[in-house]
Scaffold this motif. Structure first.
Motif, PDB file in Angstrom:
ATOM      1  N   ALA A  88      49.328  53.197  46.166  1.00 57.94           N
ATOM      2  CA  ALA A  88      48.384  52.130  45.788  1.00 57.94           C
ATOM      3  C   ALA A  88      48.781  50.767  46.359  1.00 57.94           C
ATOM      4  N   GLU A  89      49.646  50.741  47.363  1.00 61.49           N
ATOM      5  CA  GLU A  89      50.120  49.458  47.893  1.00 61.49           C
ATOM      6  C   GLU A  89      48.954  48.576  48.381  1.00 61.49           C
ATOM      7  N   HIS A  90      47.936  49.211  48.983  1.00 58.45           N
ATOM      8  CA  HIS A  90      46.817  48.457  49.554  1.00 58.45           C
ATOM      9  C   HIS A  90      45.940  47.778  48.502  1.00 58.45           C
ATOM     10  N   LEU A  91      46.170  48.102  47.210  1.00 54.12           N
ATOM     11  CA  LEU A  91      45.375  47.434  46.168  1.00 54.12           C
ATOM     12  C   LEU A  91      46.264  46.932  45.019  1.00 54.12           C
ATOM     13  N   ARG A  92      47.567  46.707  45.349  1.00 52.00           N
ATOM     14  CA  ARG A  92      48.508  46.474  44.244  1.00 52.00           C
ATOM     15  C   ARG A  92      48.215  45.232  43.406  1.00 52.00           C
ATOM     16  N   VAL A  93      47.894  44.105  44.010  1.00 51.58           N
ATOM     17  CA  VAL A  93      47.690  42.911  43.175  1.00 51.58           C
ATOM     18  C   VAL A  93      46.479  43.092  42.260  1.00 51.58           C
ATOM     19  N   SER A  94      45.446  43.767  42.756  1.00 46.62           N
ATOM     20  CA  SER A  94      44.317  44.086  41.864  1.00 46.62           C
ATOM     21  C   SER A  94      44.800  45.001  40.737  1.00 46.62           C
ATOM     22  N   GLY A  95      45.606  45.990  41.106  1.00 47.47           N
ATOM     23  CA  GLY A  95      46.145  46.938  40.116  1.00 47.47           C
ATOM     24  C   GLY A  95      46.974  46.213  39.058  1.00 47.47           C
ATOM     25  N   ILE A  96      47.719  45.207  39.492  1.00 51.09           N
ATOM     26  CA  ILE A  96      48.530  44.437  38.535  1.00 51.09           C
ATOM     27  C   ILE A  96      47.609  43.719  37.542  1.00 51.09           C
ATOM     28  N   TYR A  97      46.539  43.131  38.066  1.00 47.57           N
ATOM     29  CA  TYR A  97      45.587  42.450  37.152  1.00 47.57           C
ATOM     30  C   TYR A  97      44.990  43.463  36.163  1.00 47.57           C
ATOM     31  N   TRP A  98      44.586  44.651  36.642  1.00 55.96           N
ATOM     32  CA  TRP A  98      44.017  45.639  35.714  1.00 55.96           C
ATOM     33  C   TRP A  98      45.022  45.958  34.609  1.00 55.96           C
ATOM     34  N   CYS A  99      46.298  46.144  35.017  1.00 54.19           N
ATOM     35  CA  CYS A  99      47.317  46.563  34.039  1.00 54.19           C
ATOM     36  C   CYS A  99      47.641  45.439  33.047  1.00 54.19           C
ATOM     37  N   VAL A 100      47.897  44.232  33.557  1.00 60.30           N
ATOM     38  CA  VAL A 100      48.287  43.170  32.613  1.00 60.30           C
ATOM     39  C   VAL A 100      47.094  42.781  31.734  1.00 60.30           C
ATOM     40  N   ASN A 101      45.904  42.869  32.294  1.00 56.10           N
ATOM     41  CA  ASN A 101      44.721  42.546  31.497  1.00 56.10           C
ATOM     42  C   ASN A 101      44.527  43.587  30.390  1.00 56.10           C
ATOM     43  N   ALA A 102      44.741  44.854  30.721  1.00 49.69           N
ATOM     44  CA  ALA A 102      44.630  45.911  29.704  1.00 49.69           C
ATOM     45  C   ALA A 102      45.657  45.667  28.595  1.00 49.69           C
ATOM     46  N   MET A 103      46.861  45.254  28.991  1.00 45.47           N
ATOM     47  CA  MET A 103      47.902  45.011  27.987  1.00 45.47           C
ATOM     48  C   MET A 103      47.561  43.784  27.150  1.00 45.47           C
ATOM     49  N   THR A 111      46.089  36.887  37.104  1.00 46.88           N
ATOM     50  CA  THR A 111      47.374  37.350  36.560  1.00 46.88           C
ATOM     51  C   THR A 111      48.234  36.148  36.148  1.00 46.88           C
ATOM     52  N   LEU A 112      48.242  35.113  36.971  1.00 52.56           N
ATOM     53  CA  LEU A 112      49.045  33.927  36.627  1.00 52.56           C
ATOM     54  C   LEU A 112      48.502  33.279  35.342  1.00 52.56           C
ATOM     55  N   ILE A 113      47.190  33.291  35.169  1.00 49.86           N
ATOM     56  CA  ILE A 113      46.616  32.720  33.934  1.00 49.86           C
ATOM     57  C   ILE A 113      47.011  33.580  32.733  1.00 49.86           C
ATOM     58  N   ILE A 114      46.937  34.900  32.903  1.00 51.36           N
ATOM     59  CA  ILE A 114      47.284  35.787  31.780  1.00 51.36           C
ATOM     60  C   ILE A 114      48.724  35.529  31.340  1.00 51.36           C
ATOM     61  N   PHE A 115      49.602  35.237  32.316  1.00 43.74           N
ATOM     62  CA  PHE A 115      51.009  34.955  31.958  1.00 43.74           C
ATOM     63  C   PHE A 115      51.245  33.451  31.730  1.00 43.74           C
ATOM     64  N   ASP A 116      50.162  32.690  31.654  1.00 46.37           N
ATOM     65  CA  ASP A 116      50.245  31.258  31.350  1.00 46.37           C
ATOM     66  C   ASP A 116      51.151  30.499  32.329  1.00 46.37           C
ATOM     67  N   CYS A 117      51.013  30.802  33.612  1.00 49.68           N
ATOM     68  CA  CYS A 117      51.836  30.063  34.588  1.00 49.68           C
ATOM     69  C   CYS A 117      50.998  29.732  35.830  1.00 49.68           C
ATOM     70  N   LEU A 118      49.797  29.275  35.599  1.00 44.89           N
ATOM     71  CA  LEU A 118      48.909  28.938  36.717  1.00 44.89           C
ATOM     72  C   LEU A 118      49.474  27.800  37.567  1.00 44.89           C
ATOM     73  N   GLN A 119      50.334  26.994  36.965  1.00 47.32           N
ATOM     74  CA  GLN A 119      50.916  25.863  37.718  1.00 47.32           C
ATOM     75  C   GLN A 119      51.750  26.363  38.899  1.00 47.32           C
ATOM     76  N   GLU A 126      59.268  39.577  36.623  1.00 50.36           N
ATOM     77  CA  GLU A 126      59.215  40.452  37.800  1.00 50.36           C
ATOM     78  C   GLU A 126      57.793  40.502  38.385  1.00 50.36           C
ATOM     79  N   ILE A 127      56.806  40.600  37.507  1.00 53.81           N
ATOM     80  CA  ILE A 127      55.408  40.694  37.970  1.00 53.81           C
ATOM     81  C   ILE A 127      54.968  39.384  38.624  1.00 53.81           C
ATOM     82  N   ILE A 128      55.312  38.279  37.982  1.00 49.55           N
ATOM     83  CA  ILE A 128      54.907  36.968  38.532  1.00 49.55           C
ATOM     84  C   ILE A 128      55.554  36.774  39.910  1.00 49.55           C
ATOM     85  N   ASP A 129      56.844  37.088  40.017  1.00 47.03           N
ATOM     86  CA  ASP A 129      57.535  36.938  41.315  1.00 47.03           C
ATOM     87  C   ASP A 129      56.864  37.800  42.375  1.00 47.03           C
ATOM     88  N   TYR A 130      56.481  39.011  41.980  1.00 44.00           N
ATOM     89  CA  TYR A 130      55.847  39.910  42.947  1.00 44.00           C
ATOM     90  C   TYR A 130      54.521  39.320  43.422  1.00 44.00           C
TER      91      TYR A 130
END
Ligand code: GRG
Length: 371
Positions: free
Chosen positions: A81-96, A143-151, A109-113
């Protein structure tokens, strides 16, 4: 609609009935009558819900399922799933976030990635070293908004990147390959709105383009003249809502097209004569919610369909209920199944915002109040 005007069950003339009543009557007649509409229904594709299907939300199993995806970095699915990973990260963190379990994810780790996927052009690719794309750029911002680090995002360069993809006719390309699609209008509007820079874009020209994609049946397609599709309708309605231009369309006509996506199983399809898929529970319901017409859908049967898409062993949602051969849960269908249940007001979930598909809690003032 003329097909059920003479139905025995419906003596009331259609004229004067509210549209949502008409849709309910239509559904009832299609199920009961061996009429022309009934024959059409016979030809319509649908699925049966197995007796043994789950009958309630298996919330705990889903957060385990998503967390497992994050942990299993050596696994086949993660690697492929490398070709869609950042989208995949949003799906996962949003589900959580929706299941109130975000704390179980490795935030740092997720934010750094995600930040490592940023390119010199200001956009984000799906993985480090991949070209930027609007889809992944929006997902990175979400994803950055979900983790409250949009800055941590460089808002100005991101919006410059987005602006650079707007074409003379108002449309947007997803990336430098030049593919134009109304999905990318939503991605652009949402990204710039979330970064407080919507004015970086030529909104009037973009809305003119969207209206050229508005079909006489009430739906929207990918480009002018393209077939109406629920996913594209979500994108166009979301973009119009962000632009404050929803009054430019006929809400009832669009809502009617969306309501007819509901199959007998309760599930929704993306367009006529297609199988229902749990992800359309989101694309259709969210669109109806933005239009203020959520009651055009039969919620009881739809919830049954969504529950039946859950895997009660591994957790997660598959596209539709099925046997063990074709039934395969994944994060994409999981997040949109959960988000749809949140729109229906499931109190065990965080409330979801219908435009941005993120929790209202994490969006705070970034939300757009429509009513
Ligand atoms: C969530 C804020 C937010 C933005 C996302 C990219 C995007 C914006 C939305 C995508 C909307 C869309 C087009 C969804 C449809 C996805 C899907 C399952 C397409 C499958 O298409 P077909 O033709 O399926 O294979 P059908 O069901 O039509 O046979």
């Amino acid at each position: 609609m003329y097909v059920y005007m003479n139905s025995k069950d419906n003596k009331e003339p259609i004229v004067g009935l509210k549209l949502r009543q008409v849709i309910r009557i239509h559904r009832g007649n299609v199920r009961r009558n061996p009429s022309f509409a009934g024959l059409l229904d016979f030809a319509r594709k649908d699925v049966d819900l197995p007796q043994s299907s789950p009958k309630k939300l298996l919330k705990g199993l889903h957060s385990n399922f998503i967390q497992q995806y994050e942990k299993d970095k050596g696994g086949y699915h993660y690697i492929m799933a490398e070709h869609l990973r950042v989208s995949g990260i949003y799906w996962c963190v949003n589900a959580m976030d929706l299941t109130k379990e975000l704390h179980r994810m490795s935030a740092v780790e997720i934010i750094d990635y995600v930040l490592s996927c940023r390119n010199k052009d200001g956009g984000y690719g799906p993985a480090p070293g991949h070209d930027s794309h609007l889809l992944h750029t929006l997902c990175a911002v979400q994803t950055l908004i979900i983790f409250d680090c949009l800055q941590k995002a460089d808002a100005e360069s991101i919006c410059e990147y987005v602006k650079g993809l707007q074409q003379d006719d108002g449309s947007f390309c997803g990336d430098l390959s030049g593919e134009v699609d109304t999905r990318f209008t939503l991605c652009s509007f949402a990204t710039c709105h979330l970064l407080g820079r919507l004015s970086a874009l030529n909104i009037d020209s973009a809305v003119r383009f969207l209206k050229r994609c508005y079909n006489t049946d009430g739906g929207f397609g990918t480009r002018p003249g393209s077939e109406s599709h629920s996913g594209q309708i979500y994108c166009c309605i979301g973009a119009l809502a962000i632009a404050g231009r929803l009054d430019d369309i006929d809400r009832d006509r669009t809502a009617e097209w969306l309501a007819f996506r509901q199959c007998d199983s309760g599930g929704l399809n993306g367009r006529p004569e297609k199988l229902p898929d749990v992800c359309y529970s989101w694309w259709v319901l969210a669109s109806l919610s933005i239009l203020g017409r959520l009651d055009f859908i039969d919620q009881t049967s739809m919830k049954k369909f969504i529950y039946a898409c859950q895997d009660d062993e591994t957790g997660g949602f598959a596209d539709r209920p099925g046997d063990c051969v074709s039934f395969f849960a994944d994060p994409f269908h999981t997040v949109f199944g959960i988000a749809a249940l949140s729109l229906f007001g499931d109190e065990t979930l965080e409330e979801v915002d219908p435009i941005f598909c993120m929790t209202k809690k994490c969006l705070g003032d970034l939300r757009i109040e429509m009513f």
